[in-house]
Design a protein around this motif. Structure first.
Motif, PDB file in Angstrom:
ATOM      1  N   VAL A 206    -117.845  34.509  -2.076  1.00 47.72           N
ATOM      2  CA  VAL A 206    -118.041  35.873  -2.590  1.00 47.72           C
ATOM      3  C   VAL A 206    -118.249  35.825  -4.105  1.00 47.72           C
ATOM      4  O   VAL A 206    -119.120  36.516  -4.644  1.00 47.72           O
ATOM      5  N   ALA A 207    -117.471  35.001  -4.801  1.00 47.93           N
ATOM      6  CA  ALA A 207    -117.621  34.868  -6.253  1.00 47.93           C
ATOM      7  C   ALA A 207    -119.028  34.395  -6.605  1.00 47.93           C
ATOM      8  O   ALA A 207    -119.647  34.909  -7.545  1.00 47.93           O
ATOM      9  N   THR A 208    -119.540  33.447  -5.840  1.00 46.80           N
ATOM     10  CA  THR A 208    -120.890  32.936  -6.094  1.00 46.80           C
ATOM     11  C   THR A 208    -121.921  34.051  -5.966  1.00 46.80           C
ATOM     12  O   THR A 208    -122.793  34.201  -6.825  1.00 46.80           O
ATOM     13  N   GLU A 209    -121.812  34.856  -4.915  1.00 44.47           N
ATOM     14  CA  GLU A 209    -122.773  35.957  -4.765  1.00 44.47           C
ATOM     15  C   GLU A 209    -122.643  36.967  -5.909  1.00 44.47           C
ATOM     16  O   GLU A 209    -123.640  37.452  -6.440  1.00 44.47           O
ATOM     17  N   LEU A 210    -121.415  37.280  -6.292  1.00 43.40           N
ATOM     18  CA  LEU A 210    -121.219  38.206  -7.413  1.00 43.40           C
ATOM     19  C   LEU A 210    -121.884  37.694  -8.686  1.00 43.40           C
ATOM     20  O   LEU A 210    -122.537  38.453  -9.411  1.00 43.40           O
ATOM     21  N   LEU A 211    -121.727  36.402  -8.965  1.00 41.69           N
ATOM     22  CA  LEU A 211    -122.322  35.832 -10.170  1.00 41.69           C
ATOM     23  C   LEU A 211    -123.840  35.822 -10.095  1.00 41.69           C
ATOM     24  O   LEU A 211    -124.519  36.110 -11.088  1.00 41.69           O
ATOM     25  N   ILE A 212    -124.386  35.516  -8.933  1.00 45.26           N
ATOM     26  CA  ILE A 212    -125.843  35.551  -8.782  1.00 45.26           C
ATOM     27  C   ILE A 212    -126.361  36.964  -9.021  1.00 45.26           C
ATOM     28  O   ILE A 212    -127.350  37.171  -9.729  1.00 45.26           O
ATOM     29  N   ARG A 213    -125.690  37.953  -8.447  1.00 46.23           N
ATOM     30  CA  ARG A 213    -126.123  39.336  -8.634  1.00 46.23           C
ATOM     31  C   ARG A 213    -125.974  39.788 -10.090  1.00 46.23           C
ATOM     32  O   ARG A 213    -126.810  40.522 -10.599  1.00 46.23           O
ATOM     33  N   ASN A 214    -124.916  39.336 -10.756  1.00 41.51           N
ATOM     34  CA  ASN A 214    -124.650  39.773 -12.125  1.00 41.51           C
ATOM     35  C   ASN A 214    -125.438  38.978 -13.167  1.00 41.51           C
ATOM     36  O   ASN A 214    -125.891  39.543 -14.161  1.00 41.51           O
ATOM     37  N   ASP A 215    -125.583  37.665 -12.956  1.00 41.61           N
ATOM     38  CA  ASP A 215    -126.124  36.788 -13.993  1.00 41.61           C
ATOM     39  C   ASP A 215    -127.361  35.991 -13.583  1.00 41.61           C
ATOM     40  O   ASP A 215    -127.932  35.295 -14.420  1.00 41.61           O
ATOM     41  N   GLY A 216    -127.700  36.018 -12.295  1.00 43.17           N
ATOM     42  CA  GLY A 216    -128.830  35.211 -11.853  1.00 43.17           C
ATOM     43  C   GLY A 216    -128.502  33.730 -11.787  1.00 43.17           C
ATOM     44  O   GLY A 216    -129.394  32.891 -11.797  1.00 43.17           O
ATOM     45  N   ASP A 217    -127.212  33.387 -11.725  1.00 38.89           N
ATOM     46  CA  ASP A 217    -126.787  31.996 -11.665  1.00 38.89           C
ATOM     47  C   ASP A 217    -125.475  31.914 -10.889  1.00 38.89           C
ATOM     48  O   ASP A 217    -124.663  32.843 -10.938  1.00 38.89           O
TER      49      ASP A 217
END
Length: 129
Positions: free
Chosen positions: A34-45
């Protein structure tokens, strides 16, 4: 801030202890997803998980249970992202009835809560630039 959710069925492969009890580390793995998806959505990484500052295991999880995991970013720093996670059992296996019985819970059971910090290095941040 945006919230992310995944739902996963725990299998016998996830069971680590007697009685088909699932290891708490499996829930932490789901929090990481879930953290990974949040970071992708927020930062593109994908970023990196830095540390948990609190983890509470509140109820057991067994093979056959369906777990719904949510997470949200609660604070954004220059490179850090503080997050809160919750895992709830929404369907439980009922091996006391039969080996394939299960039931949808009227009220989900919170099985774990945690908070932690992830980091996205400045040179990896693609959103908001």
């Amino acid at each position: 801030m945006e919230k992310v959710m995944i739902r996963v069925r725990m299998s016998l492969h996830d069971a680590h202890y007697g009685g088909s009890l699932v290891d708490g580390a499996k829930i932490l793995q789901l929090f990481g997803d879930v953290a990974t998806e949040l970071l992708i959505r927020n930062d593109g990484d994908e970023g990196l998980f830095r540390a948990y500052d609190n983890v509470e295991f509140l109820a057991p999880v067994y093979a056959g249970d369906y777990i719904e995991v949510t997470g949200e970013i609660t604070h954004i720093g220059r490179t850090s992202r503080k997050m809160f996670f919750e895992a709830r059992k929404v369907i439980q296996a009922r091996p006391d009835i039969s080996d394939s019985a299960a039931e949808v819970l009227k009220e989900p059971i919170v099985v774990c809560r945690a908070s932690g910090t992830c980091v996205v290095p400045l040179d990896k941040q693609r959103k908001g630039r």
